[in-house]
Design an enzyme around this catalytic site. Structure first.
Site, PDB file in Angstrom:
ATOM      1  N   LEU A  85      13.218  66.962  53.886  1.00  0.00           N
ATOM      2  CA  LEU A  85      11.842  67.083  53.428  1.00  0.00           C
ATOM      3  C   LEU A  85      11.139  65.778  53.765  1.00  0.00           C
ATOM      4  O   LEU A  85      11.751  64.708  53.725  1.00  0.00           O
ATOM      5  CB  LEU A  85      11.770  67.299  51.906  1.00  0.00           C
ATOM      6  CG  LEU A  85      12.244  68.639  51.327  1.00  0.00           C
ATOM      7  CD1 LEU A  85      12.131  68.610  49.804  1.00  0.00           C
ATOM      8  CD2 LEU A  85      11.444  69.799  51.893  1.00  0.00           C
ATOM      9  N   ASP A  86       9.854  65.858  54.093  1.00  0.00           N
ATOM     10  CA  ASP A  86       9.090  64.640  54.326  1.00  0.00           C
ATOM     11  C   ASP A  86       9.127  63.767  53.075  1.00  0.00           C
ATOM     12  O   ASP A  86       9.245  64.271  51.954  1.00  0.00           O
ATOM     13  CB  ASP A  86       7.633  64.966  54.656  1.00  0.00           C
ATOM     14  CG  ASP A  86       7.476  65.652  56.011  1.00  0.00           C
ATOM     15  OD1 ASP A  86       8.419  65.598  56.810  1.00  0.00           O
ATOM     16  OD2 ASP A  86       6.404  66.243  56.237  1.00  0.00           O
ATOM     17  N   ARG A  87       8.975  62.479  53.296  1.00  0.00           N
ATOM     18  CA  ARG A  87       9.032  61.523  52.188  1.00  0.00           C
ATOM     19  C   ARG A  87       8.045  61.868  51.074  1.00  0.00           C
ATOM     20  O   ARG A  87       8.364  61.758  49.885  1.00  0.00           O
ATOM     21  CB  ARG A  87       8.766  60.111  52.720  1.00  0.00           C
ATOM     22  CG  ARG A  87       8.856  59.025  51.660  1.00  0.00           C
ATOM     23  CD  ARG A  87       8.687  57.644  52.289  1.00  0.00           C
ATOM     24  NE  ARG A  87       8.787  56.591  51.295  1.00  0.00           N
ATOM     25  CZ  ARG A  87       8.734  55.301  51.561  1.00  0.00           C
ATOM     26  NH1 ARG A  87       8.573  54.903  52.819  1.00  0.00           N
ATOM     27  NH2 ARG A  87       8.839  54.394  50.606  1.00  0.00           N
TER      28      ARG A  87
ATOM     29  N   THR B 193       6.738  64.794  50.384  1.00  0.00           N
ATOM     30  CA  THR B 193       6.874  66.168  49.893  1.00  0.00           C
ATOM     31  C   THR B 193       7.883  66.212  48.752  1.00  0.00           C
ATOM     32  O   THR B 193       8.951  65.601  48.829  1.00  0.00           O
ATOM     33  CB  THR B 193       7.330  67.108  51.019  1.00  0.00           C
ATOM     34  OG1 THR B 193       6.405  67.037  52.096  1.00  0.00           O
ATOM     35  CG2 THR B 193       7.425  68.544  50.535  1.00  0.00           C
TER      36      THR B 193
ATOM     37  N   ARG C  45       2.014  71.051  57.609  1.00  0.00           N
ATOM     38  CA  ARG C  45       0.882  70.121  57.602  1.00  0.00           C
ATOM     39  C   ARG C  45      -0.001  70.301  58.837  1.00  0.00           C
ATOM     40  O   ARG C  45      -1.236  70.347  58.741  1.00  0.00           O
ATOM     41  CB  ARG C  45       1.404  68.680  57.509  1.00  0.00           C
ATOM     42  CG  ARG C  45       2.155  68.422  56.225  1.00  0.00           C
ATOM     43  CD  ARG C  45       2.976  67.142  56.259  1.00  0.00           C
ATOM     44  NE  ARG C  45       2.125  65.945  56.232  1.00  0.00           N
ATOM     45  CZ  ARG C  45       2.627  64.720  56.161  1.00  0.00           C
ATOM     46  NH1 ARG C  45       3.941  64.527  56.124  1.00  0.00           N
ATOM     47  NH2 ARG C  45       1.796  63.671  56.133  1.00  0.00           N
TER      48      ARG C  45
END
Length: 322
Positions: A149-151, A153, A252
């Protein structure tokens, strides 16, 4: 692995024999060695395989040999760079992760990842979720990330405790229809109810600074995201996003491509929008991995849901109030 200390702060491992168990079976011998010989440069690992110093069942093998159950691997003496003690995560991070567990059994750990915490260390970060969990759970030395997961998120993050489960879930992720991930995103503007699919190829670029940026481009990889409107607010829409493919920053960039950037997105959103959203208490990306569903080893389906974090729930309450 037994080791002898030598001059220069370096250790030398003795000849070592490892019998392959179910967790390591099916793995390429080069990947197995890279995991076992942490701290040894890749070039050195491939050199000892190429020179025949690594043997499987007393025979030479190539780097792409796939290990089988009960294979016996001979590992020669290898110099391993001495590593310092791992940096202990802050007590606040440890406390967050202890409270974040959504599901756990002998093979799996699923947490509600906090926003702002990277999934792993690197790029200037001394640790991430996986390093922190390995220190929090020293009895589970084989913890591995199943996905990322993105930082910024938050939400469902799956960690495997055994390689058998890691392989099982990776196989399902390759067959996209077997794993269902649902995200909640607050986007700028009025998302059209008829806009239920964004089908746009994504191309990943790495800037000179090392920052990753993704854009829609004809030469990119095929990418599709399904959307559904969950709630509406003045000039904002809460949507559910289902990534049919799994590309970097897919949701995104697809939201941006549809003309509705995700609120609080400092990488792809508009500065003016992000600034105005702070009046509602939004100080980070409003993207949350709300649930994940997949098949367990016994064939049963497991669905785990992550409640919306308090900071995002408060933003929705503020929007409803005015």
């Amino acid at each position: 692995m037994d080791k002898e200390v030598v001059e220069g702060g370096v250790e030398v491992a003795k000849v070592h024999f490892i019998t392959i168990d179910e967790d390591a079976a099916g793995q390429r011998v080069d990947n197995f060695l890279l995991r076992v010989l942490k701290g040894v440069p890749k070039t050195r690992v491939y050199r000892i395989v190429r020179k025949g110093e690594v043997r499987v069942n007393k025979k030479r093998v190539t780097a792409d040999y796939r290990l089988e159950l009960n294979d016996v691997v001979r590992i020669p003496p290898v110099r391993v760079a001495e590593r310092g003690a791992p940096i202990r995560p802050a007590d606040s991070v440890i406390a967050q992760l202890e409270k974040a567990v959504l599901y756990e059994d002998d093979l799996l750990l699923i947490i509600n990842k906090p926003s702002g915490l990277a999934v792993h260390g690197g790029s200037g970060l001394s640790y991430g979720v996986i390093e922190a969990l390995r220190q929090l759970r020293p009895e589970n030395r084989t913890l591995e990330l199943v996905h990322r997961l993105d930082r910024d998120t938050s939400g469902c993050l799956v960690i495997a405790k055994r390689r058998s489960m890691l392989r099982h879930l990776h196989n399902q992720l390759q067959q996209k229809e077997k794993v269902e991930k649902l995200y909640h995103a607050l986007v700028v503007g009025k998302w059209p109810a008829r806009k239920q699919l964004v089908n746009a190829p994504l191309l990943k670029n790495v800037l000179q600074s090392g920052e990753r940026m993704v854009r829609v481009h004809v030469d990119g990889k095929k990418s599709r995201t399904a959307f559904r409107v969950l709630d509406r607010f003045p000039n904002m829409t809460l949507v559910e996003a289902y990534p049919i493919t799994g590309r970097t920053h897919q949701i995104r960039v697809h939201c941006l491509h549809a003309g509705h950037a995700i609120a609080g997105d400092e990488k792809y959103g508009m500065d003016a929008d992000n600034q105005s959203q702070k009046q509602f208490g939004l100080n980070r990306l409003f993207l949350h991995a709300a649930s994940i569903e997949f098949e367990l080893l016994d064939g049963k389906r497991l669905k785990v849901e992550a409640p919306l974090p308090e900071d995002l729930a408060e933003v929705l309450s503020a929007l409803k109030g005015g």
